[in-house]
Scaffold this motif. Structure first.
Motif, PDB file in Angstrom:
ATOM      1  N   GLY A  70      13.923  30.622   0.431  1.00 22.26           N
ATOM      2  CA  GLY A  70      15.360  30.406   0.422  1.00 22.26           C
ATOM      3  C   GLY A  70      15.700  29.076  -0.237  1.00 22.26           C
ATOM      4  O   GLY A  70      14.878  28.153  -0.282  1.00 22.26           O
ATOM      5  N   ASN A 126      17.617  26.756   0.764  1.00 21.91           N
ATOM      6  CA  ASN A 126      17.792  25.641   1.697  1.00 21.91           C
ATOM      7  C   ASN A 126      16.497  25.167   2.349  1.00 21.91           C
ATOM      8  O   ASN A 126      16.490  24.141   3.036  1.00 21.91           O
ATOM      9  CB  ASN A 126      18.765  26.030   2.816  1.00 21.91           C
ATOM     10  CG  ASN A 126      20.213  25.893   2.402  1.00 21.91           C
ATOM     11  OD1 ASN A 126      20.503  25.564   1.259  1.00 21.91           O
ATOM     12  ND2 ASN A 126      21.121  26.166   3.314  1.00 21.91           N
ATOM     13  N   VAL A 127      15.409  25.915   2.164  1.00 26.16           N
ATOM     14  CA  VAL A 127      14.194  25.651   2.940  1.00 26.16           C
ATOM     15  C   VAL A 127      13.590  24.289   2.614  1.00 26.16           C
ATOM     16  O   VAL A 127      13.042  23.617   3.480  1.00 26.16           O
ATOM     17  CB  VAL A 127      13.155  26.769   2.708  1.00 26.16           C
ATOM     18  CG1 VAL A 127      11.897  26.500   3.518  1.00 26.16           C
ATOM     19  CG2 VAL A 127      13.744  28.117   3.095  1.00 26.16           C
ATOM     20  N   ARG A 181      20.318  31.760   2.297  1.00 29.98           N
ATOM     21  CA  ARG A 181      19.856  30.448   1.839  1.00 29.98           C
ATOM     22  C   ARG A 181      18.720  29.925   2.713  1.00 29.98           C
ATOM     23  O   ARG A 181      17.856  29.186   2.238  1.00 29.98           O
ATOM     24  CB  ARG A 181      21.015  29.455   1.834  1.00 29.98           C
ATOM     25  CG  ARG A 181      22.061  29.702   0.758  1.00 29.98           C
ATOM     26  CD  ARG A 181      23.118  28.624   0.796  1.00 29.98           C
ATOM     27  NE  ARG A 181      24.115  28.808  -0.274  1.00 29.98           N
ATOM     28  CZ  ARG A 181      25.163  28.028  -0.458  1.00 29.98           C
ATOM     29  NH1 ARG A 181      25.362  26.985   0.358  1.00 29.98           N
ATOM     30  NH2 ARG A 181      26.002  28.266  -1.432  1.00 29.98           N
ATOM     31  N   ASN A 182      18.755  30.291   4.002  1.00 28.82           N
ATOM     32  CA  ASN A 182      17.712  29.815   4.910  1.00 28.82           C
ATOM     33  C   ASN A 182      16.580  30.826   5.072  1.00 28.82           C
ATOM     34  O   ASN A 182      15.822  30.766   6.033  1.00 28.82           O
ATOM     35  CB  ASN A 182      18.308  29.465   6.276  1.00 28.82           C
ATOM     36  CG  ASN A 182      18.904  30.679   6.987  1.00 28.82           C
ATOM     37  OD1 ASN A 182      19.192  31.697   6.359  1.00 28.82           O
ATOM     38  ND2 ASN A 182      19.093  30.569   8.293  1.00 28.82           N
ATOM     39  N   HIS A 183      16.460  31.767   4.124  1.00 23.31           N
ATOM     40  CA  HIS A 183      15.338  32.712   4.159  1.00 23.31           C
ATOM     41  C   HIS A 183      14.041  31.908   4.129  1.00 23.31           C
ATOM     42  O   HIS A 183      13.842  31.078   3.243  1.00 23.31           O
ATOM     43  CB  HIS A 183      15.403  33.648   2.949  1.00 23.31           C
ATOM     44  CG  HIS A 183      14.426  34.772   3.002  1.00 23.31           C
ATOM     45  ND1 HIS A 183      14.784  36.057   3.348  1.00 23.31           N
ATOM     46  CD2 HIS A 183      13.098  34.817   2.749  1.00 23.31           C
ATOM     47  CE1 HIS A 183      13.720  36.839   3.304  1.00 23.31           C
ATOM     48  NE2 HIS A 183      12.676  36.100   2.943  1.00 23.31           N
ATOM     49  N   PRO A 184      13.130  32.144   5.076  1.00 27.33           N
ATOM     50  CA  PRO A 184      11.916  31.327   5.157  1.00 27.33           C
ATOM     51  C   PRO A 184      11.146  31.246   3.840  1.00 27.33           C
ATOM     52  O   PRO A 184      10.973  32.249   3.135  1.00 27.33           O
ATOM     53  CB  PRO A 184      11.093  32.043   6.234  1.00 27.33           C
ATOM     54  CG  PRO A 184      12.124  32.674   7.122  1.00 27.33           C
ATOM     55  CD  PRO A 184      13.217  33.118   6.185  1.00 27.33           C
TER      56      PRO A 184
END
Length: 387
Positions: free
Chosen positions: A291, A293-294, A285-288
């Motif tokens: 993602g 969530n970014v 989810r926090n994949h740059p």
């Protein structure tokens, strides 16, 4: 107002011409357990082309006859991107690539002492002669070739320079720095590129792995030192820890270093999602940049500021990479966002009612992690009793 808000202290890379040769369909597919179908390869290739990626490393055709057939079909699509294929310094490999119709053959051969002894089982002189023969054969077949030194970053530097000079003298269109095990630092990559630029005039390419999480940093360091081509893969997929992520490299060059290399960064999210679907690999989810969530925000302090100006907590707008902004309701939600949501719903509420709704949102968020739209509406209905 400016559409981006980046650090004025970032260095700028001026007047550089950088080619991206994306290897999602080759090195990306070498991710254990991944095998793209013919149809999937064609779809990904078309999307890469639509994003204006300069070159597509589409295959290692010596793998199988089916791989060679798919490569030939990719070459016949009429894409704007050049189609490249990987090849050992062997005539049969070269034939498989050239017969498919590639624009450039990517020759590679091990050059580190450990590869020479345990993999190649050849001397330096023998490997050099094999490379010269392969370049001669590519020339006889009428297709240009680049030459990469596999395991560059563990290769004796003087021998490496001799290898590059020999490749250039024998017609290589490009020579490659390959951090096969992802074990070099940005300083090491820069030093190799700077030394090579003094030794040869042909462009230098970079093929970098991410075993220590440094592939992207190494790519930037190499470009700043004068490298002219970089291998990428969508989502950074590939062998072991993967490669330089296309979306991070192209977007980082554009927004952090001020170098627009012509790639359409707005296509990155679509590419990322398609490759995830076809590979069966799920990105974090926090994949740059791409993602989920970014560009997602929950903290009341952050959201309150963003309601006034999104640049307070986003250096670039989400649509610049094809992503979307998400405001999440949960335990960290602030009353300002509650009021904004009520306004959007055309619901009138007193300050006391808004505060009570916010309290209940926080309470539910603590239990469930986040509060969905319907749950929020239910809370509103419970607090605001209509006459």
């Amino acid at each position: 107002m400016d559409k981006v808000a980046l650090s004025p202290h970032n260095p700028r890379i001026k007047d550089a011409k950088v080619i991206v040769y994306d290897s999602t369909l080759r090195d990306g597919e070498q991710t254990p357990g991944v095998a793209f179908s013919r149809e999937q390869k064609i779809e990904i290739a078309r999307l890469l082309d639509e994003a204006r990626v300069h070159q597509i490393e589409a295959s290692f055709p010596a793998v199988s006859e089916n791989e060679a057939r798919t490569l030939k079909e990719l070459c016949s699509l009429g894409l704007d991107a050049d189609i490249l294929a990987l090849s050992r310094v062997m005539k049969s490999d070269i034939d498989a690539a050239v017969d498919a119709g590639v624009d450039l053959v990517l020759l590679f051969v091990g050059t580190s002492d450990i590869h020479l002894k345990y993999k190649m089982k050849k001397t330096r002189e023998e490997v050099m002669a094999m490379t010269v023969d392969a370049l001669d054969y590519c020339r006889s077949r009428g297709v240009p070739a680049s030459v990469s030194a596999e395991d560059t970053t563990r290769t004796d530097l003087d021998f490496l320079m001799e290898f590059y000079r020999t490749a250039e003298q024998n017609g290589a269109a490009r020579v490659g720095v390959t951090d096969t095990l992802g074990c070099a630092t940005p300083e090491a990559i820069a030093a190799i590129v700077e030394r090579a630029r003094k030794e040869v005039k042909v462009p230098l390419g970079l093929h970098l792995h991410n075993d220590f999480g440094l592939a992207l940093a190494n790519a930037f360091a190499g470009v700043k030192a004068g490298a002219a081509a970089v291998t990428t893969t969508v989502n950074g997929m590939g062998e072991r820890a993967g490669n330089v992520p296309l979306e991070q490299f192209a977007t980082g060059l554009k927004y952090l270093y001020g170098l627009d290399i012509g790639i359409d960064c707005t296509k990155m999210m679509g590419l990322s999602e398609t490759v995830c679907r076809h590979s069966g690999l799920h990105k974090a989810r926090n994949h740059p940049l791409v993602g989920s969530n970014v560009f997602a925000h929950e903290s009341g302090i952050h959201v309150a500021a963003m309601l006034n100006c999104p640049l307070t907590y986003e250096s670039i707008p989400p649509e610049s990479v094809g992503n979307e902004r998400h405001i999440i309701m949960g335990k960290k939600t602030g009353v300002n966002y509650v009021k904004k949501r009520l306004e959007d719903m055309k619901v009138q509420a007193s300050d006391e009612e808004a505060a009570e709704i916010c309290r209940r949102v926080k309470e539910l968020g603590e239990r469930n992690g986040r509060v969905g739209d319907q749950e929020f509406k239910d809370i509103v209905d419970q607090v605001i009793v209509k006459a």
